[in-house]
Write a protein that holds these residues in place. Sequence first.
Motif, PDB file in Angstrom:
ATOM      1  N   ASN A 139      -4.221-154.698  45.906  1.00  0.00           N
ATOM      2  CA  ASN A 139      -5.045-154.530  47.102  1.00  0.00           C
ATOM      3  C   ASN A 139      -4.439-153.492  48.043  1.00  0.00           C
ATOM      4  N   ASN A 140      -5.038-152.283  48.077  1.00  0.00           N
ATOM      5  CA  ASN A 140      -4.539-151.255  48.984  1.00  0.00           C
ATOM      6  C   ASN A 140      -5.510-150.928  50.114  1.00  0.00           C
ATOM      7  N   GLY A 141      -6.692-151.562  50.114  1.00  0.00           N
ATOM      8  CA  GLY A 141      -7.616-151.398  51.230  1.00  0.00           C
ATOM      9  C   GLY A 141      -8.362-150.087  51.283  1.00  0.00           C
ATOM     10  N   VAL A 142      -8.270-149.276  50.213  1.00  0.00           N
ATOM     11  CA  VAL A 142      -8.978-147.987  50.194  1.00  0.00           C
ATOM     12  C   VAL A 142      -9.494-147.694  48.789  1.00  0.00           C
ATOM     13  N   TYR A 143     -10.400-146.730  48.719  1.00  0.00           N
ATOM     14  CA  TYR A 143     -10.804-146.162  47.436  1.00  0.00           C
ATOM     15  C   TYR A 143      -9.950-144.924  47.197  1.00  0.00           C
TER      16      TYR A 143
END
Length: 251
Positions: A139-143
């Motif tokens: 989970n890195n919170g970005v595309y």
Amino acid sequence: MTYITKPQLHHPRLVENALGKTRRDYEGSVSTLCAGCGHDSISAAIIQAAYELDLPPHRVAKLSGIGCSSKTPDYFLGASHGFNTVHGRMPSVLTGANLANRDLIYLGVSGDGDSASIGIGQFAHAIRRGVNMTYIVENNGVYGLTKGQFSATSDKGSKSKKGVVNHDSAIDLVSVALQLGATFVARSFSGDKAQLVPLIKAALSHQGSAFIDCISPCVAFNNHEGSTKSFDYVREHNEAVNFLDVITGRN
């Protein structure tokens, strides 16, 4: 070059596990992710966990979807079965594989875009069915592959690299997994090996749906001031319990 095979060389003093395998036997190809990517730390934790559990690599089936996270199965357990599915559909393919062969150990690796956006329905149904698997979301919170747009797990109020503020509420996959009846649920941080390795070992040993949401900072697009998933922010707010107890089910 997008695919680099590591040379088959072993130092004679490498420590072997109960199967006579070294940690090197659980590695894969050379990573092509950005240097410092949190995903590579998760791959290293998976390698260490499988080595310490004495898992036969040929008994592991690793599946992924689309995204930076879904490239990582190529970087660990190179001697295992593997399948890269279409975007968001990994849980369904894993479910089908599990129905066809229940003797394998199933490891699904996904990202927040792959599981919390296009694949949220697939994620939900795999968890509610209680599929016997370890499901890790990096989970890195970005595309990351499409240059850093907010994902469904981006925290409200967080800022993009360009200074744009996210006004949408985040989907908390841990809460969703708990509500849907997962029997093993955890959250960890790619920068905390002391916590992550035991969690992955426990998840791989668990019989049922084991879910780990692992915060994994993107060094290219989400590792700046204002991001709630940067290395600095997560380390500052990481209230980790590094000595973990696992409660097993009753006989």
